[in-house]
Design an enzyme around this catalytic site. Structure first.
Site, PDB file in Angstrom:
ATOM      1  N   CYS A 112      33.114  11.105  90.211  1.00  0.00           N
ATOM      2  CA  CYS A 112      31.978  11.164  89.277  1.00  0.00           C
ATOM      3  C   CYS A 112      31.733  12.573  88.745  1.00  0.00           C
ATOM      4  O   CYS A 112      31.034  12.734  87.742  1.00  0.00           O
ATOM      5  CB  CYS A 112      30.710  10.642  89.943  1.00  0.00           C
ATOM      6  N   HIS A 251      24.813  13.582  85.469  1.00  0.00           N
ATOM      7  CA  HIS A 251      25.546  12.374  85.851  1.00  0.00           C
ATOM      8  C   HIS A 251      24.527  11.269  86.114  1.00  0.00           C
ATOM      9  O   HIS A 251      23.517  11.492  86.781  1.00  0.00           O
ATOM     10  CB  HIS A 251      26.374  12.670  87.100  1.00  0.00           C
ATOM     11  N   ASN A 281      26.275   3.516  86.823  1.00  0.00           N
ATOM     12  CA  ASN A 281      27.052   4.723  87.114  1.00  0.00           C
ATOM     13  C   ASN A 281      28.477   4.526  86.582  1.00  0.00           C
ATOM     14  O   ASN A 281      29.244   3.767  87.158  1.00  0.00           O
ATOM     15  CB  ASN A 281      27.043   4.960  88.624  1.00  0.00           C
TER      16      ASN A 281
HETATM   17  C1  LIG Z   1      22.416   2.893  97.270  1.00  0.00           C
HETATM   18  C2  LIG Z   1      20.939   3.159  97.189  1.00  0.00           C
HETATM   19  C3  LIG Z   1      20.409   2.692  95.841  1.00  0.00           C
HETATM   20  C4  LIG Z   1      20.224   2.363  98.255  1.00  0.00           C
HETATM   21  O1  LIG Z   1      18.847   2.597  98.217  1.00  0.00           O
HETATM   22  P1  LIG Z   1      18.050   2.876  99.562  1.00  0.00           P
HETATM   23  O2  LIG Z   1      16.633   2.910  99.210  1.00  0.00           O
HETATM   24  O3  LIG Z   1      18.669   4.097 100.174  1.00  0.00           O
HETATM   25  O4  LIG Z   1      18.348   1.575 100.372  1.00  0.00           O
HETATM   26  P2  LIG Z   1      19.081   1.416 101.798  1.00  0.00           P
HETATM   27  O5  LIG Z   1      20.554   1.660 101.637  1.00  0.00           O
HETATM   28  O6  LIG Z   1      18.324   2.206 102.805  1.00  0.00           O
HETATM   29  O7  LIG Z   1      18.864  -0.096 102.006  1.00  0.00           O
HETATM   30  C5  LIG Z   1      17.565  -0.638 102.184  1.00  0.00           C
HETATM   31  C6  LIG Z   1      17.702  -2.129 102.388  1.00  0.00           C
HETATM   32  O8  LIG Z   1      18.120  -2.736 101.157  1.00  0.00           O
HETATM   33  C7  LIG Z   1      19.271  -3.554 101.382  1.00  0.00           C
HETATM   34  N1  LIG Z   1      20.089  -3.552 100.190  1.00  0.00           N
HETATM   35  C8  LIG Z   1      21.177  -2.770  99.897  1.00  0.00           C
HETATM   36  N2  LIG Z   1      21.658  -3.095  98.694  1.00  0.00           N
HETATM   37  C9  LIG Z   1      20.866  -4.089  98.215  1.00  0.00           C
HETATM   38  C10 LIG Z   1      20.854  -4.808  97.009  1.00  0.00           C
HETATM   39  N3  LIG Z   1      21.741  -4.601  96.032  1.00  0.00           N
HETATM   40  N4  LIG Z   1      19.894  -5.740  96.848  1.00  0.00           N
HETATM   41  C11 LIG Z   1      18.974  -5.964  97.778  1.00  0.00           C
HETATM   42  N5  LIG Z   1      18.939  -5.302  98.945  1.00  0.00           N
HETATM   43  C12 LIG Z   1      19.868  -4.370  99.152  1.00  0.00           C
HETATM   44  C13 LIG Z   1      19.946  -2.916 102.560  1.00  0.00           C
HETATM   45  O9  LIG Z   1      20.786  -3.855 103.197  1.00  0.00           O
HETATM   46  C14 LIG Z   1      18.781  -2.491 103.412  1.00  0.00           C
HETATM   47  O10 LIG Z   1      18.296  -3.609 104.109  1.00  0.00           O
HETATM   48  P3  LIG Z   1      17.827  -3.474 105.634  1.00  0.00           P
HETATM   49  O11 LIG Z   1      16.678  -2.524 105.598  1.00  0.00           O
HETATM   50  O12 LIG Z   1      17.448  -4.867 105.976  1.00  0.00           O
HETATM   51  O13 LIG Z   1      19.016  -2.945 106.364  1.00  0.00           O
HETATM   52  C15 LIG Z   1      20.609   4.646  97.367  1.00  0.00           C
HETATM   53  O14 LIG Z   1      20.842   5.022  98.698  1.00  0.00           O
HETATM   54  C16 LIG Z   1      21.449   5.516  96.478  1.00  0.00           C
HETATM   55  O15 LIG Z   1      21.336   5.455  95.262  1.00  0.00           O
HETATM   56  N6  LIG Z   1      22.289   6.383  97.066  1.00  0.00           N
HETATM   57  C17 LIG Z   1      23.147   7.239  96.282  1.00  0.00           C
HETATM   58  C18 LIG Z   1      24.249   6.409  95.688  1.00  0.00           C
HETATM   59  C19 LIG Z   1      24.990   7.113  94.635  1.00  0.00           C
HETATM   60  O16 LIG Z   1      24.408   7.758  93.822  1.00  0.00           O
HETATM   61  N7  LIG Z   1      26.301   6.968  94.641  1.00  0.00           N
HETATM   62  C20 LIG Z   1      27.149   7.514  93.668  1.00  0.00           C
HETATM   63  C21 LIG Z   1      27.103   9.007  93.671  1.00  0.00           C
HETATM   64  S1  LIG Z   1      28.208   9.591  92.476  1.00  0.00           S
END
Ligand SMILES: CC(C)(COP(=O)(O)OP(=O)(O)OC[C@H]1O[C@@H](n2cnc3c(N)ncnc32)[C@H](O)[C@@H]1OP(=O)(O)O)[C@@H](O)C(=O)NCCC(=O)NCCS
Length: 324
Positions: A112, A251, A281
């Site tokens: 990315c 980004h 993304n």
């Molecule tokens: C991925 C991301 C959106 C998740 O958000 P978050 O608030 O951190 O959520 P978590 O990963 O802690 O998950 C919270 C809950 O939602 C659930 N969950 C994950 N994806 C889900 C989805 N698509 N729909 C519904 N629930 C979801 C998880 O299983 C978790 O459930 P649990 O509490 O029962 O275990 C966030 O961490 C993020 O954006 N991280 C950076 C990712 C990124 O930018 N990547 C590319 C970089 S170039």
């Protein structure tokens, strides 16, 4: 002399996948995706569609807005991790499609952050004095690298391509500074093994162990820190500070990440261009797609200070500062 951005272009696949479409495939819902990421929909390549077509369309637009022909180019750099072939590079395939043979054409891979890594290459080329007009493309198709059973990743990514044309011209406008950094120690926060690709409409499943793996919450924190720190470093290297920024085009991974970065830098969201809502993304394509959109919307004016910053798998991150 300065390497000015004199043309921009972008292209995305026709197929729109809304959050509701995804909730028919995995246990997710529109409200969860919007509240955690800001994303409403993304574009995805279907089986039989090819990223090279998007790269070509974006490049033609960038050349048109620059008012030059592909034959005037002196280098082609493509930031991508999605090439259809191990070799030739996507850049060589694009080169022949554009009819710009006998100049250097090669890919840069930094996931990315690839577009900003590409900026560091063209910036150095421009400073060498050996290259004038260059094409830099950012293009990726990560929708074919996720497991369409993994709700934690399949909702995040989309496909697309963006392109800029740079021209080395007298004066103090153009690229002022580029800073790139990486930390291999953090590679396990975001990775995908090579070997298997599957478009969203293809029969079958990603084999166990393949598909993008991500430690979302940890990555979130690193990304916010890296994106803001590296932007501040690039500004400092250019003799500028965040209050000098006219527009940041970061980004587009997650709206909450972008808001947190703006907050850490003391920038209002009116100084940040966001389109993650509509494209998700798109990896190396996200900055040039957003930049093209901002230019066409008239959001960037002569002499504006524009910051481009990205963070991605590797981990890699970087920022460029441009006097438009
Ligand atoms: C991925 C991301 C959106 C998740 O958000 P978050 O608030 O951190 O959520 P978590 O990963 O802690 O998950 C919270 C809950 O939602 C659930 N969950 C994950 N994806 C889900 C989805 N698509 N729909 C519904 N629930 C979801 C998880 O299983 C978790 O459930 P649990 O509490 O029962 O275990 C966030 O961490 C993020 O954006 N991280 C950076 C990712 C990124 O930018 N990547 C590319 C970089 S170039």
């Amino acid at each position: 002399m300065g390497a000015r951005i004199v043309g921009t272009g972008s292209a995305v696949p026709a197929t729109r996948l809304t959050n509701d479409d995804l909730s028919e495939r995995v246990a997710t819902n529109h409200d969860w995706i919007v509240s955690r990421t800001g994303i409403h929909e993304r574009r995805a390549l279907k089986q039989g569609e090819d990223l090279i077509d998007l790269m070509h369309a974006a490049s033609v637009q960038a050349l048109q807005t620059a008012g030059i022909s592909a034959k005037d180019l002196q280098a082609i750099v493509v930031a991508t991790v999605s090439g259809e072939y191990y070799f030739p590079s996507a850049a060589c395939l694009l080169q022949t499609r554009l009819g710009a043979d006998n100049i250097p054409a090669f890919d840069v891979g930094a996931a990315c952050a690839g577009f900003v890594y590409g900026m560091s290459v063209v910036h150095s080329y421009a400073k060498s004095g050996d290259y004038g007009k260059m094409l830099l493309v950012g293009a990726d198709a990560l929708s074919s690298m996720v497991s369409w059973k993994d709700r934690a990743t399949c909702v995040l990514f989309g496909d697309g391509a963006g392109a800029i044309v740079l021209d080395t011209q007298p004066g103090d406008r153009g690229l002022l500074s580029t800073v790139i950094e990486s930390s291999g120690a953090l590679w396990e926060l975001l990775y995908v093994r090579s070997g298997h690709r599957l478009t969203f409409d293809q029969e079958g499943e990603m084999p166990e162990g393949w598909g993008i793996k991500m430690k979302g919450p940890e990555l979130f924190k690193v990304a916010v820190r890296a994106l803001s720190d590296v932007a501040n470093k690039a500004l400092h290297r250019a003799g500028l500070a965040p209050q000098d920024v006219s527009l940041m085009v970061p980004h587009q991974a997650n709206l909450r990440i972008i808001q947190a970065v703006a907050d850490r830098m003391g920038l209002g969201m009116d100084k940040v261009h966001c389109n993650v809502q509509r494209f998700g993304n798109t990896s190396a394509a996200s900055i040039p797609i957003a930049l093209d959109e901002a230019v066409r919307a008239g959001k960037i004016h002569d002499n504006d200070i524009v910051v481009l910053n990205a963070c991605g798998g590797g981990l890699t991150w970087g920022a460029s500062v441009v006097r438009w």
